[in-house]
Design an enzyme around this catalytic site. Structure first.
Site, PDB file in Angstrom:
ATOM      1  N   GLU A 214      61.971  39.504  31.576  1.00 41.65           N
ATOM      2  CA  GLU A 214      62.513  40.837  31.803  1.00 41.65           C
ATOM      3  C   GLU A 214      63.830  40.703  32.555  1.00 41.65           C
ATOM      4  O   GLU A 214      63.983  39.843  33.438  1.00 41.65           O
ATOM      5  CB  GLU A 214      61.509  41.706  32.552  1.00 41.65           C
ATOM      6  CG  GLU A 214      61.303  41.235  33.969  1.00 41.65           C
ATOM      7  CD  GLU A 214      60.212  42.022  34.700  1.00 41.65           C
ATOM      8  OE1 GLU A 214      59.074  42.028  34.210  1.00 41.65           O
ATOM      9  OE2 GLU A 214      60.517  42.579  35.754  1.00 41.65           O
TER      10      GLU A 214
ATOM     11  N   HIS B 212      51.721  39.548  39.152  1.00 41.92           N
ATOM     12  CA  HIS B 212      50.740  39.733  38.077  1.00 41.92           C
ATOM     13  C   HIS B 212      49.491  38.876  38.273  1.00 41.92           C
ATOM     14  O   HIS B 212      49.179  38.035  37.428  1.00 41.92           O
ATOM     15  CB  HIS B 212      51.358  39.382  36.712  1.00 41.92           C
ATOM     16  CG  HIS B 212      52.561  40.192  36.348  1.00 41.92           C
ATOM     17  ND1 HIS B 212      53.422  39.818  35.332  1.00 41.92           N
ATOM     18  CD2 HIS B 212      53.031  41.359  36.826  1.00 41.92           C
ATOM     19  CE1 HIS B 212      54.379  40.732  35.220  1.00 41.92           C
ATOM     20  NE2 HIS B 212      54.178  41.668  36.118  1.00 41.92           N
TER      21      HIS B 212
ATOM     22  N   ASN C  15      53.904  42.125  30.894  1.00 40.84           N
ATOM     23  CA  ASN C  15      53.473  42.814  32.107  1.00 40.84           C
ATOM     24  C   ASN C  15      52.088  43.406  31.852  1.00 40.84           C
ATOM     25  O   ASN C  15      51.858  44.006  30.814  1.00 40.84           O
ATOM     26  CB  ASN C  15      54.477  43.904  32.448  1.00 40.84           C
ATOM     27  CG  ASN C  15      55.908  43.410  32.291  1.00 40.84           C
ATOM     28  OD1 ASN C  15      56.341  43.163  31.172  1.00 40.84           O
ATOM     29  ND2 ASN C  15      56.593  43.236  33.370  1.00 40.84           N
TER      30      ASN C  15
HETATM   31  P1  FDA Z   1      45.343  47.299  41.373  1.00 37.09           P
HETATM   32  O1  FDA Z   1      45.812  46.158  42.204  1.00 37.09           O
HETATM   33  O2  FDA Z   1      46.355  48.175  40.744  1.00 37.09           O
HETATM   34  O3  FDA Z   1      44.444  48.263  42.285  1.00 37.09           O
HETATM   35  C1  FDA Z   1      43.465  47.790  43.169  1.00 37.09           C
HETATM   36  C2  FDA Z   1      43.243  48.844  44.245  1.00 37.09           C
HETATM   37  O4  FDA Z   1      42.065  48.527  44.967  1.00 37.09           O
HETATM   38  C3  FDA Z   1      44.366  48.928  45.268  1.00 37.09           C
HETATM   39  O5  FDA Z   1      44.739  50.271  45.469  1.00 37.09           O
HETATM   40  C4  FDA Z   1      43.748  48.342  46.538  1.00 37.09           C
HETATM   41  O6  FDA Z   1      44.246  48.915  47.726  1.00 37.09           O
HETATM   42  C5  FDA Z   1      42.284  48.691  46.353  1.00 37.09           C
HETATM   43  N1  FDA Z   1      41.356  47.769  47.026  1.00 37.09           N
HETATM   44  C6  FDA Z   1      41.394  46.417  47.020  1.00 37.09           C
HETATM   45  N2  FDA Z   1      40.337  45.913  47.695  1.00 37.09           N
HETATM   46  C7  FDA Z   1      39.621  46.976  48.124  1.00 37.09           C
HETATM   47  C8  FDA Z   1      38.424  47.101  48.888  1.00 37.09           C
HETATM   48  N3  FDA Z   1      37.750  46.025  49.316  1.00 37.09           N
HETATM   49  N4  FDA Z   1      37.972  48.343  49.178  1.00 37.09           N
HETATM   50  C9  FDA Z   1      38.649  49.450  48.753  1.00 37.09           C
HETATM   51  N5  FDA Z   1      39.797  49.384  48.014  1.00 37.09           N
HETATM   52  C10 FDA Z   1      40.266  48.158  47.717  1.00 37.09           C
HETATM   53  N6  FDA Z   1      52.653  45.428  35.759  1.00 37.09           N
HETATM   54  C11 FDA Z   1      53.160  45.954  34.628  1.00 37.09           C
HETATM   55  O7  FDA Z   1      52.445  46.070  33.629  1.00 37.09           O
HETATM   56  N7  FDA Z   1      54.470  46.368  34.587  1.00 37.09           N
HETATM   57  C12 FDA Z   1      55.300  46.242  35.657  1.00 37.09           C
HETATM   58  O8  FDA Z   1      56.473  46.650  35.593  1.00 37.09           O
HETATM   59  C13 FDA Z   1      54.792  45.665  36.854  1.00 37.09           C
HETATM   60  N8  FDA Z   1      55.574  45.449  37.943  1.00 37.09           N
HETATM   61  C14 FDA Z   1      55.014  45.085  39.148  1.00 37.09           C
HETATM   62  C15 FDA Z   1      55.790  45.051  40.308  1.00 37.09           C
HETATM   63  C16 FDA Z   1      55.191  44.786  41.548  1.00 37.09           C
HETATM   64  C17 FDA Z   1      56.029  44.767  42.802  1.00 37.09           C
HETATM   65  C18 FDA Z   1      53.794  44.536  41.612  1.00 37.09           C
HETATM   66  C19 FDA Z   1      53.107  44.263  42.917  1.00 37.09           C
HETATM   67  C20 FDA Z   1      53.038  44.547  40.450  1.00 37.09           C
HETATM   68  C21 FDA Z   1      53.632  44.807  39.222  1.00 37.09           C
HETATM   69  N9  FDA Z   1      52.879  44.859  38.051  1.00 37.09           N
HETATM   70  C22 FDA Z   1      53.432  45.316  36.884  1.00 37.09           C
HETATM   71  C23 FDA Z   1      51.451  44.478  38.054  1.00 37.09           C
HETATM   72  C24 FDA Z   1      50.501  45.667  38.015  1.00 37.09           C
HETATM   73  O9  FDA Z   1      50.847  46.636  38.981  1.00 37.09           O
HETATM   74  C25 FDA Z   1      49.074  45.145  38.239  1.00 37.09           C
HETATM   75  O10 FDA Z   1      48.772  44.241  37.193  1.00 37.09           O
HETATM   76  C26 FDA Z   1      48.040  46.257  38.262  1.00 37.09           C
HETATM   77  O11 FDA Z   1      48.311  47.191  39.274  1.00 37.09           O
HETATM   78  C27 FDA Z   1      46.642  45.695  38.435  1.00 37.09           C
HETATM   79  O12 FDA Z   1      45.718  46.746  38.204  1.00 37.09           O
HETATM   80  P2  FDA Z   1      44.229  46.631  38.724  1.00 37.09           P
HETATM   81  O13 FDA Z   1      43.485  47.793  38.186  1.00 37.09           O
HETATM   82  O14 FDA Z   1      43.714  45.282  38.424  1.00 37.09           O
HETATM   83  O15 FDA Z   1      44.287  46.728  40.322  1.00 37.09           O
END
Ligand code: FDA
Length: 501
Positions: free
Chosen positions: A355, A440, A478
């Site tokens: 990207e 990721h 992504n």
């Molecule tokens: P996700 O991580 O979204 O959610 C998990 C949630 O659970 C969080 O809110 C967390 O606080 C909560 N949690 C964790 N442990 C817990 C507990 N014990 N008790 C209660 N709550 C808890 N992807 C993409 O497709 N395009 C993109 O442009 C980008 N760009 C990007 C930039 C940046 C800076 C980051 C950090 C990430 C990306 N990503 C991305 C990746 C994408 O955001 C990521 O793959 C997904 O959010 C993952 O989704 P999940 O449902 O797995 O969990």
């Protein structure tokens, strides 16, 4: 407070969690979502919900005393700043040679990510998850996920003329000169809003450099899409600042959770217990894996298998910068939301999808930045560390080397043809390629290994993994569209076979 019991509990509010909760709510199942982060909907004294990007305040990071930007330095000057410890929106979790960026708050990663909404190439999806029916995914669940996420495409004419993507057009010119093709990337950032930002008609967000610390406007994060719809069913509630710590099983077969309520500086307000008949783990690759490992190794769910904690990968992430010639301007206005990628995924030896990333500093920097996604077969694993009561990721720098080697093949070629060089001042030391962090994280409770083919955890009934932990370390693009579509598919089956019946 928390109810003592709910028929369904969903841990987390990210992509997998949000899609699952909406479908449970639509089916009439009372569902409680437990989220350790905050709800981001209230402006503070400065009039905005999220921290400014270029002068981060306490809202930027999850319980840190200093900001931790992905670009550690510029001209070797540390660009991070001291902040107050607070339950902010972006976390960076450190494990030896790898650190993982995560979103914290209602909406999980959707609050902080770059909004790139990419459906994986079908041939690669079939390679990573051969036992999932690809006809069904590409016929039903990817379209369903894209629609509910609000995915949109950039207007090509506007792209060619605007100031906001001059940086992307420059990278495209350099890539095409070296024989590469580029591809537009769909997004959940509202491109029409962005066009009006550039025209000066609406408050700026993507064009005010906003991305990793939250977007004050324009982004269709999950709180505005899936989660709003889930709450709208009347059957779903979201409890914030509630961190699930332990999971065990009662004699009657229901689950009991220990939940720690946090205050805004991370302190413990209370520890409570809550019960659930159907328990859905959507805490993300890191969070869900940790919960299962802790349960297995502390003996609260002793029937969990050896597959828990295996099959983790950083989706082959590598970041790099190139130095541009003085006459090749990226422009001082750069959209924080990427819209174009260099697509070399068909290269049989070194598949790479890079990207074209912004470097939205508001001044001309003569830098082109990239986040390359590579196909690296190396996998890490987690173990439970009793002393810190947490999961530790085992991933070494050597395991990441194949990703750097693959990216280097293509960017050496691009540099050679354009007479340009790498930047060596961006990542804290003099390295040109940064692969010690990932945006990721994927895997840890892989579909078909730690779970059955629908996310049912092996060894237990009514216990499900619904998030990025299911994806075996790599998806070639992504990942959030993949995670969402898999959750849509799995919850369909779980509702039909485990809940309605
Ligand atoms: P996700 O991580 O979204 O959610 C998990 C949630 O659970 C969080 O809110 C967390 O606080 C909560 N949690 C964790 N442990 C817990 C507990 N014990 N008790 C209660 N709550 C808890 N992807 C993409 O497709 N395009 C993109 O442009 C980008 N760009 C990007 C930039 C940046 C800076 C980051 C950090 C990430 C990306 N990503 C991305 C990746 C994408 O955001 C990521 O793959 C997904 O959010 C993952 O989704 P999940 O449902 O797995 O969990």
């Amino acid at each position: 407070g928390l109810p003592d019991f709910s028929p369904a509990v969903v841990i987390g509010t990210g992509y997998g969690a949000a899609a699952t909760a909406l479908r449970l709510g639509e089916a009439g199942i009372p569902t409680v979502m437990l989220e350790m982060g905050q709800l981001w909907d209230t402006p503070t004294a400065d009039g905005s919900v999220f921290s400014p990007m270029l002068s981060p305040d306490k809202r930027s990071m999850w319980l840190k005393e200093r900001s931790e930007m992905p670009l550690a330095s510029f001209l070797w000057i540390d660009i991070n700043t001291n902040i107050e410890r607070y339950a902010g929106v972006l976390d960076r979790v450190h494990y030896g040679d790898m650190s993982v960026y995560l979103g914290r708050g209602v909406g999980g990663g959707s609050l902080v990510n770059g909004a790139m909404a990419v459906t994986p190439r079908r041939s690669y999806f079939e390679e990573i998850l051969p036992d999932v029916d690809a006809d069904e995914m590409y016929g039903t669940y990817f379209p369903r996920a894209n629609a509910a996420l609000g995915v949109n495409e950039i207007d090509r004419d506007w792209f060619e003329d605007c100031d906001s993507y001059r940086y992307a057009r420059l990278s495209r010119k350099h890539a095409e000169k070296a024989g590469y093709r580029t591809a537009f990337v769909p997004s959940v950032y509202d491109f029409d809003y962005m066009r009006r930002e550039e025209a000066g008609e609406v408050p700026r967000s993507a064009l005010d450099s906003e991305v990793i610390f939250g977007n004050n406007h324009g982004k269709r994060s999950l709180d505005k899409t899936y989660l709003a719809a889930a709450l709208g069913t009347g059957n779903v509630t979201i409890k914030t600042l509630q961190e699930v710590r332990d999971i065990r099983r009662s004699a009657d077969g229901t689950y009991r959770l220990t939940v720690r309520e946090l205050d805004e500086t991370g302190g413990t307000v209370a520890r409570r217990e809550m019960g659930a008949r159907h328990l859905f783990l959507g805490a993300g690759s890191i969070g869900s894996t940790e919960l299962l490992l802790r349960a297995r190794d502390t003996g609260t769910l002793p029937g969990l298998g050896e597959e828990i904690g295996q099959g983790w990968g950083p989706n082959g992430n590598v970041m790099l910068g190139r130095a541009n010639h003085a006459w090749d301007l990226t422009g001082t206005l750069q959209s924080g939301m990427p819209a174009l990628g260099i697509d070399a995924w068909d290269d049989p030896d070194n598949p790479v999808f890079a990207e074209i990333a912004p470097m939205p500093a508001g001044v001309e920097l003569w830098v082109s930045l990239y986040l390359a996604i590579t196909k690296n077969p190396a996998r890490g694993h987690f173990t439970y560390d009793a002393a810190s009561d947490s999961a530790k990721l085992h991933w070494t720098a050597e395991q990441g080397q194949a990703s750097i080697d693959a990216a280097k093949v293509h960017f050496d070629r691009i540099n050679g043809v354009n007479n340009t060089v790498y930047r060596h001042d961006l990542f804290g030391d003099t390295r040109a390629f940064e692969n010690r962090f990932t945006y990721h994280p994927l895997g840890g409770a892989v579909l078909g290994e730690a779970t059955d083919l629908y996310g049912r955890v092996k060894g237990y009934d009514n216990l499900y993994v619904i998030d990025g932990a299911l994806v075996p370390g790599s998806t070639g693009v992504n990942p959030f569209v993949t995670i969402t579509a898999l959750a849509e598919r799995n919850v369909d089956r779980i509702l039909a076979e485990d809940i309605r019946s």
